[in-house]
Design a protein around this motif. Structure first.
Motif, short mmCIF file in Angstrom:
data_model
loop_
_atom_site.label_atom_id
_atom_site.label_comp_id
_atom_site.label_asym_id
_atom_site.label_seq_id
_atom_site.Cartn_x
_atom_site.Cartn_y
_atom_site.Cartn_z
N ASN A 122 0.42 -59.39 9.07
CA ASN A 122 1.79 -58.90 8.90
C ASN A 122 2.38 -58.44 10.22
N PHE A 123 1.57 -57.80 11.06
CA PHE A 123 2.06 -57.35 12.36
C PHE A 123 2.55 -58.54 13.18
N ARG A 124 1.87 -59.66 13.07
CA ARG A 124 2.25 -60.84 13.84
C ARG A 124 3.46 -61.56 13.25
N SER A 125 3.52 -61.62 11.91
CA SER A 125 4.53 -62.45 11.26
C SER A 125 5.76 -61.68 10.80
N GLY A 126 5.59 -60.37 10.59
CA GLY A 126 6.68 -59.59 10.01
C GLY A 126 6.76 -59.71 8.50
N ALA A 127 5.77 -60.37 7.90
CA ALA A 127 5.75 -60.54 6.44
C ALA A 127 5.32 -59.23 5.78
N GLY A 128 5.22 -59.27 4.47
CA GLY A 128 4.85 -58.08 3.72
C GLY A 128 3.65 -58.32 2.83
N MET A 129 3.40 -57.36 1.93
CA MET A 129 2.29 -57.45 0.99
C MET A 129 2.71 -56.73 -0.28
N GLU A 130 2.75 -57.44 -1.37
CA GLU A 130 3.15 -56.86 -2.64
C GLU A 130 2.15 -55.79 -3.09
N TRP A 131 2.66 -54.82 -3.83
CA TRP A 131 1.80 -53.75 -4.36
C TRP A 131 0.62 -54.35 -5.13
N VAL A 154 5.21 -53.39 1.24
CA VAL A 154 5.72 -53.62 -0.11
C VAL A 154 7.20 -53.96 -0.07
N SER A 155 7.96 -53.25 0.74
CA SER A 155 9.40 -53.52 0.85
C SER A 155 9.65 -54.85 1.54
N LEU A 156 8.95 -55.10 2.64
CA LEU A 156 9.17 -56.33 3.39
C LEU A 156 8.76 -57.57 2.62
N ALA A 157 7.84 -57.41 1.66
CA ALA A 157 7.42 -58.55 0.85
C ALA A 157 8.59 -59.15 0.09
N ARG A 158 9.62 -58.33 -0.16
CA ARG A 158 10.81 -58.82 -0.86
C ARG A 158 12.06 -58.70 0.04
N ASN A 159 11.81 -58.76 1.34
CA ASN A 159 12.89 -58.74 2.33
C ASN A 159 13.73 -57.47 2.24
N GLY A 160 13.07 -56.37 1.95
CA GLY A 160 13.76 -55.08 1.84
C GLY A 160 13.95 -54.41 3.18
#
Length: 350
Positions: free
Chosen positions: A122-131, A303-309
Motif C-alpha cells: 500500500n505504501f508503494r501503490s497508494g491502494a487500500g485494504m478493506e476491513w 480502509v478509507s483508501l480501499a474505496r477511494n475515500g
C-alpha cells in the motif's frame, strides 16, 4: 558529523524500551490465551506452581515471567522466589469485561503483522485494504479493547453528556449504531435501556453474524443487527444515531453524515465518538497520538483508501469532523460533549 553522546544514549535508551515492548507483544497474547495473568492475579506463586495450575511447561513459564517482570507487568520477590501481580496490573490484564483490556489491544497489534505485506504494498501503490480483508484477530481485538472503554464510559458519562438523550432512552427511543462491528456498544445500551429499540449496522457480514449471536447470548432482545453500509441503511426516525470510532474510516464521511441527517428525527441526536486528537500535528505528538497514528496508518487509512475515500485518519481532530458533519452533512449544532484521554465525544443536532 559530530554526535552528541548524551543525546545518542537518550535516544538509544528510548529505542531499547520500544524494542523490548515490541518483542514482548506476542508474550502478552500468550499470557492472556493461556490464563497466566488470570492465575497470577489470584495470589503469589512460583514459576512451577503457575505452570502446574495452567497446564503449561515450567521452563517456558519461567522465561515468560522474567520478561514480564523486566517490563513491570508482574513483581518478583527474590527471598521467596514468588511472582505476583498488583491490583492495578490485574485490573488491566485479567478481566476482558472490566474497564481496561490491554491484552485485547494486542490482538489489534497482532493483526497489523498479519497485514504487513499488504501494508508495504500500500505504501508503494497508494491502494487500500478493506476491513474484511484483515485477519479475524482484528475484529476480536477491536471488540475487546473498545468494549472496555464502553463499560467504563458509555452509560455513566458519554450518554449523560448528550442533551436529553438519557431521558429519551429511559422512556423508549429508537437508536441506530452505525459501524457496530461485533455489537459491543449496541448490546450494552440495549441491556441498559430495555424500553428502547436498537439497530446495529455494519457492512461486514461476518461481524453482523457475531453481533447477532452475542446479543442473543446476552439476552438483549431489543437489539437487532443488519448488514448495511453507512449510506445504505434504510431506518428512519432515529432518536439517536451513534458512530463509535468509525466515522474517520469511512470512504465518504460527508455522505455518511448527510445520510444520518436524513435518518435522525427532527429533535434527534448524532453522537460521534472519535479517537482523542488535537487539530494540528504537534498536538498529537505524544504517547496516545503515537498509538493512534500507528493504528491509523495500518488500519484506518487503508480502509478509507480501499474505496477511494479521503482517509481522514484516526487523528482527524474535532475541527475536521465538524467540517464533515456540519459543513458537509447538514447538521446545524455541533459541540464537544465530553472527552477521555482516548476519545472525543461529539454531539450533532439537526
Amino acid at each position: 558529523m559530530a554526535v552528541d553522546e548524551a543525546k545518542l544514549n537518550e535516544f538509544l535508551g528510548k529505542a531499547v524500551g520500544d524494542l523490548g515492548a515490541a518483542m514482548s507483544s506476542a508474550l502478552m497474547l500468550v499470557g492472556d490465551r493461556l490464563g497466566l495473568y488470570r492465575e497470577l492475579a489470584k495470589g503469589a506463586v512460583t514459576s512451577a506452581e503457575l505452570a502446574e495450575r495452567t497446564g503449561t511447561n515450567e521452563r517456558y513459564v519461567r522465561e515468560w515471567l522474567g520478561n514480564q517482570g523486566a517490563g513491570g507487568y508482574v513483581q518478583y520477590d527474590p527471598a521467596t522466589e514468588l511472582w505476583s501481580m498488583s491490583e492495578e496490573q490485574a485490573l488491566c490484564l485479567t478481566d476482558p469485561n472490566g474497564p481496561v483490556d490491554l491484552p485485547g489491544a494486542y490482538n489489534i497489534v497482532e493483526a497489523t503483522f498479519h497485514a504487513l505485506g499488504h501494508t508495504v504494498d500500500n505504501f508503494r501503490s497508494g491502494a487500500g485494504m478493506e476491513w474484511g480483508e484483515h485477519h479475524p484477530c482484528l475484529f476480536e481485538g477491536t471488540e475487546r479493547f473498545f468494549r472496555a472503554g464502553y463499560n467504563t464510559n458509555l452509560i455513566g458519562s458519554w450518554l449523560p453528556a448528550l442533551d436529553g438523550v438519557v431521558d429519551k432512552l429511559q422512556r423508549g427511543a429508537k437508536v441506530g449504531d452505525i459501524g457496530c462491528g461485533h455489537g459491543a456498544s449496541t448490546i450494552l445500551m440495549a441491556l441498559t435501556y430495555p424500553d428502547s429499540e436498537f439497530v446495529g449496522y455494519d457492512y461486514h457480514a461476518e461481524s453482523i453474524d457475531v453481533a447477532t449471536e452475542k446479543a442473543a447470548a446476552a439476552g438483549a432482545q431489543n437489539a437487532r443487527f443488519e448488514v448495511a453500509d453507512a449510506v445504505g441503511y434504510e431506518g428512519r426516525g432515529f432518536d439517536l444515531i451513534a458512530f463509535f470510532d468509525c466515522l474517520h474510516d469511512m470512504a465518504d464521511p460527508v455522505s455518511v453524515a448527510r445520510h444520518a441527517r436524513t435518518a435522525v428525527s427532527s429533535d434527534g441526536t448524532a453522537m460521534i465518538v472519535e479517537p482523542f486528537a488535537g487539530d494540528v500535528v504537534t498536538d498529537n505528538l505524544n504517547p496516545v497520538g503515537r498509538v493512534m497514528y500507528g493504528a491509523s496508518t495500518q488500519i484506518c487509512v487503508p480502509v478509507s483508501l480501499a474505496r477511494n475515500g479521503p482517509a481522514l485518519g484516526a487523528q482527524a481532530g474535532e475541527a475536521r469532523i465538524r467540517e464533515v458533519v456540519v459543513d458537509g452533512g447538514g447538521f446545524s449544532r455541533f459541540r464537544r460533549a465530553t472527552e477521555t484521554p482516548f476519545n472525543l465525544v461529539l454531539e450533532a443536532r439537526p
